[in-house]
Scaffold this motif. Sequence first.
Motif, PDB file in Angstrom:
ATOM      1  N   ALA A 181      13.292 -37.656 -11.090  1.00 24.01           N
ATOM      2  CA  ALA A 181      13.192 -36.493 -11.980  1.00 24.01           C
ATOM      3  C   ALA A 181      12.517 -35.318 -11.281  1.00 24.01           C
ATOM      4  O   ALA A 181      12.949 -34.169 -11.412  1.00 24.01           O
ATOM      5  CB  ALA A 181      12.422 -36.883 -13.248  1.00 24.01           C
ATOM      6  N   ILE A 182      11.453 -35.591 -10.537  1.00 25.55           N
ATOM      7  CA  ILE A 182      10.745 -34.522  -9.837  1.00 25.55           C
ATOM      8  C   ILE A 182      11.630 -33.894  -8.766  1.00 25.55           C
ATOM      9  O   ILE A 182      11.630 -32.673  -8.565  1.00 25.55           O
ATOM     10  CB  ILE A 182       9.432 -35.059  -9.249  1.00 25.55           C
ATOM     11  N   ALA A 183      12.402 -34.733  -8.072  1.00 29.47           N
ATOM     12  CA  ALA A 183      13.318 -34.205  -7.054  1.00 29.47           C
ATOM     13  C   ALA A 183      14.404 -33.348  -7.690  1.00 29.47           C
ATOM     14  O   ALA A 183      14.801 -32.310  -7.141  1.00 29.47           O
ATOM     15  CB  ALA A 183      13.921 -35.358  -6.254  1.00 29.47           C
ATOM     16  N   LEU A 184      14.898 -33.770  -8.850  1.00 26.09           N
ATOM     17  CA  LEU A 184      15.885 -32.945  -9.562  1.00 26.09           C
ATOM     18  C   LEU A 184      15.289 -31.579  -9.900  1.00 26.09           C
ATOM     19  O   LEU A 184      15.959 -30.545  -9.745  1.00 26.09           O
ATOM     20  CB  LEU A 184      16.319 -33.643 -10.853  1.00 26.09           C
ATOM     21  N   TYR A 185      14.047 -31.580 -10.350  1.00 21.86           N
ATOM     22  CA  TYR A 185      13.382 -30.317 -10.692  1.00 21.86           C
ATOM     23  C   TYR A 185      13.308 -29.408  -9.470  1.00 21.86           C
ATOM     24  O   TYR A 185      13.548 -28.206  -9.571  1.00 21.86           O
ATOM     25  CB  TYR A 185      11.982 -30.605 -11.222  1.00 21.86           C
ATOM     26  N   GLU A 186      13.021 -29.987  -8.343  1.00 22.32           N
ATOM     27  CA  GLU A 186      12.903 -29.196  -7.106  1.00 22.32           C
ATOM     28  C   GLU A 186      14.229 -28.551  -6.720  1.00 22.32           C
ATOM     29  O   GLU A 186      14.250 -27.450  -6.157  1.00 22.32           O
ATOM     30  CB  GLU A 186      12.402 -30.087  -5.961  1.00 22.32           C
ATOM     31  N   THR A 187      15.341 -29.209  -7.023  1.00 21.79           N
ATOM     32  CA  THR A 187      16.652 -28.668  -6.650  1.00 21.79           C
ATOM     33  C   THR A 187      17.234 -27.754  -7.719  1.00 21.79           C
ATOM     34  O   THR A 187      18.390 -27.357  -7.635  1.00 21.79           O
ATOM     35  CB  THR A 187      17.640 -29.813  -6.356  1.00 21.79           C
ATOM     36  N   GLY A 188      16.453 -27.430  -8.733  1.00 21.01           N
ATOM     37  CA  GLY A 188      16.896 -26.476  -9.744  1.00 21.01           C
ATOM     38  C   GLY A 188      17.513 -27.091 -10.985  1.00 21.01           C
ATOM     39  O   GLY A 188      17.850 -26.370 -11.928  1.00 21.01           O
ATOM     40  N   GLU A 189      17.644 -28.425 -10.997  1.00 19.54           N
ATOM     41  CA  GLU A 189      18.211 -29.089 -12.171  1.00 19.54           C
ATOM     42  C   GLU A 189      17.089 -29.375 -13.170  1.00 19.54           C
ATOM     43  O   GLU A 189      16.771 -30.531 -13.488  1.00 19.54           O
ATOM     44  CB  GLU A 189      18.934 -30.365 -11.754  1.00 19.54           C
ATOM     45  N   LYS A 190      16.502 -28.306 -13.680  1.00 21.41           N
ATOM     46  CA  LYS A 190      15.269 -28.445 -14.454  1.00 21.41           C
ATOM     47  C   LYS A 190      15.501 -29.078 -15.825  1.00 21.41           C
ATOM     48  O   LYS A 190      14.706 -29.913 -16.274  1.00 21.41           O
ATOM     49  CB  LYS A 190      14.593 -27.083 -14.577  1.00 21.41           C
ATOM     50  N   ASP A 191      16.583 -28.709 -16.499  1.00 23.30           N
ATOM     51  CA  ASP A 191      16.834 -29.304 -17.813  1.00 23.30           C
ATOM     52  C   ASP A 191      17.114 -30.799 -17.688  1.00 23.30           C
ATOM     53  O   ASP A 191      16.652 -31.599 -18.514  1.00 23.30           O
ATOM     54  CB  ASP A 191      18.001 -28.599 -18.493  1.00 23.30           C
TER      55      ASP A 191
END
Length: 268
Positions: A181-191
């Motif tokens: 989840a944190i890696a997704l946030y880093e790549t802009g997939e915040k939702d």
Amino acid sequence: MIKLIAIFLSLFLVLGWGEPVFAQSPPSNLTPEQLQIRDELGDKAFAATDRGDFETAEKFWTQVLEKDPTNAAVWSNRGNSRVSQNKLNEALADYNKAVELAPNVTDPYLNRGTALEGLGRWEDAISDYNHVLELDPSDAMAYNNRGNAEAGLGKWQQAIADYQKSADIAPNFAFARANYAIALYETGEKDEAIHQMKNILRKYPKFADVRASLTAALWAKGEQGEAESNWVAAVGLDPRYKDINWVKNIRRWSPSMVSALEKFLKLQ
């Protein structure tokens, strides 16, 4: 038989321990009496570890090694106690000895990788995790830890793939899902990251790391009320998340997530 403990994810070196696994060591020449003393010292070391008294655990493991210096599990376990005290170079020496004595056992490589990560030697850590996966392609911890090392290099898409693979192999391995989840946030997939965090918390409501990361993500999104609610729960479970330096350098969240939490903390 001395148990070999694998450090629980290099997520953060002091967070916790995985389940003990047994490792074969070369046959011992110790007498039955010496074996009994060795195992009693090992039990004391595990008890100290369970209390979080890693300095005492290290002393007991050293005493065991004086009696059984060819036991790879003991070298690796002493390395674990040293990592937990941030004695990374000393731990690395122990893991090197464990690998020398048991080159076909996965845990010394896995544990050595965490020490290498702590030293910022990402490529060397990845090499160890690759070797673990050569020995055991279904090792969920190795995928997770390789993802951590790839994150250290800023290779977020590779990290995402490894975290996802880890979670696929071990669906209950919540830390891999949290890292994903944190890696997704880093790549802009915040939702999607927020969606993943909320899913994790439905199953593990006392998971402080996810409570804290969800706090940061929701605050950045403008959902202050829900962010505050999660923050109360997070710091009640683990107050270390108030320390942005700990989050950044020990827990090693992604830069975007660290930034989001820092903004939240400044406005507290």
